[in-house]
Design a protein around this motif. Structure first.
Motif, mmCIF file in Angstrom:
data_model
loop_
_atom_site.group_PDB
_atom_site.id
_atom_site.type_symbol
_atom_site.label_atom_id
_atom_site.label_comp_id
_atom_site.label_asym_id
_atom_site.label_seq_id
_atom_site.Cartn_x
_atom_site.Cartn_y
_atom_site.Cartn_z
ATOM 1 N N ALA A 135 47.975 13.277 -39.906
ATOM 2 C CA ALA A 135 47.004 12.849 -40.903
ATOM 3 C C ALA A 135 46.709 13.962 -41.903
ATOM 4 N N SER B 216 53.932 0.656 -32.845
ATOM 5 C CA SER B 216 53.113 1.790 -33.261
ATOM 6 C C SER B 216 52.014 1.991 -32.232
ATOM 7 N N CYS B 217 51.503 3.214 -32.173
ATOM 8 C CA CYS B 217 50.372 3.446 -31.281
ATOM 9 C C CYS B 217 49.582 4.656 -31.756
ATOM 10 N N THR B 218 48.312 4.660 -31.388
ATOM 11 C CA THR B 218 47.445 5.797 -31.648
ATOM 12 C C THR B 218 47.112 6.462 -30.326
ATOM 13 N N SER C 268 43.113 11.979 -31.169
ATOM 14 C CA SER C 268 44.090 12.465 -32.145
ATOM 15 C C SER C 268 44.086 11.585 -33.379
ATOM 16 N N SER C 269 44.300 12.191 -34.535
ATOM 17 C CA SER C 269 44.441 11.433 -35.771
ATOM 18 C C SER C 269 45.901 11.116 -36.085
ATOM 19 N N ASN C 270 46.812 11.569 -35.226
ATOM 20 C CA ASN C 270 48.225 11.240 -35.405
ATOM 21 C C ASN C 270 48.494 9.800 -34.979
ATOM 22 N N ILE C 271 49.525 9.209 -35.573
ATOM 23 C CA ILE C 271 49.952 7.868 -35.179
ATOM 24 C C ILE C 271 51.462 7.890 -34.958
ATOM 25 N N MET D 109 56.034 10.767 -35.345
ATOM 26 C CA MET D 109 54.608 10.988 -35.213
ATOM 27 C C MET D 109 54.092 11.462 -36.566
#
Length: 223
Positions: free
Chosen positions: A157, A179-181, A185-188, A154
């Protein structure tokens, strides 16, 4: 042999911890909590290094029975469920120095396995999925030995600029699985698997031997 999945949070510039070992510098938000719970629900065991085990076993056991507090995300439904599962799931500490304290609340669900014996031990004792939280030093060793099947990273950002790097050394070539968002959240999340065809320097690698279960599954599927 279990499928070994490492799930860690990392800064945009590749740090596992901030300066001074500050893990709280990383953006561990609701998406991070929810993904940890998702992986825990699927796990047949948790693999940990000594330092992470000592930290987690001092923190997580009591969360399950602490009343939910709407003003404290650490005590929300997600983390309380994670704590309940964590308390019951088998835990494996990969360490040559860990000694279990009699008072440790996880003592009865924990096995300590020496580093040199972990591959053989996993093959003989576990199936399903084994998830790794934290434990950077330990899982870097497993990765080098070809015992990690997937890396779920994870990426937060933010750039920390200094701290402890996620990877201790050059790693095998990685293949992106997906991948996913996450909403809000600004995490990927980036999911990788070590390539079984080439090493980090491009030389061919020996294939990892199939277990009996994996061989049977390939026969059933016709692959």
């Amino acid at each position: 042999m279990p499928k070994v999945i490492v799930t860690n949070i990392v800064s945009l510039d590749g740090y596992y911890e901030g300066p001074g070992g500050n893990v709280m510098a990383l953006p561990m938000d609701e998406a991070f909590d929810a993904y940890n719970l998702e992986r825990m629900r699927a796990a047949s065991a948790v693999l940990l290094g000594r330092r992470s085990y000592e930290m987690f076993s001092a923190y997580w056991p009591s969360i399950a029975d602490t009343p939910e507090d709407p003003d404290n995300r650490a005590l929300d439904a997600t983390n309380r469920e994670l704590s309940r599962i964590y308390n019951d799931v088998p835990k494996v500490v990969v360490s040559d120095t860990c000694v279990l304290d009699e008072s440790n609340p996880w003592r009865d669900t924990t096995t300590v396995v020496p580093r040199a014996a972990v591959g053989e031990w996993l093959a003989g004792h576990l199936g399903g999925e084994a998830v790794v939280y934290g434990s950077r030093t330990m899982w870097n060793g497993l990765l080098e030995d070809g015992l990690v099947d997937e890396l779920h990273l994870m990426v937060g950002a933010l750039a920390l600029g200094d701290g402890v790097r996620l990877f201790a050394r050059a790693v095998p070539r990685l293949e992106l699985l997906g991948s996913c968002t996450f909403a809000g959240s600004s995490n990927i999340l980036l999911r990788y698997a070590p390539s079984r065809d080439r090493s980090a320097d491009g030389t061919p690698e020996a294939p990892r031997p199939e277990t009996k279960d994996e061989t049977a599954a390939s026969h059933r599927s016709g692959s």
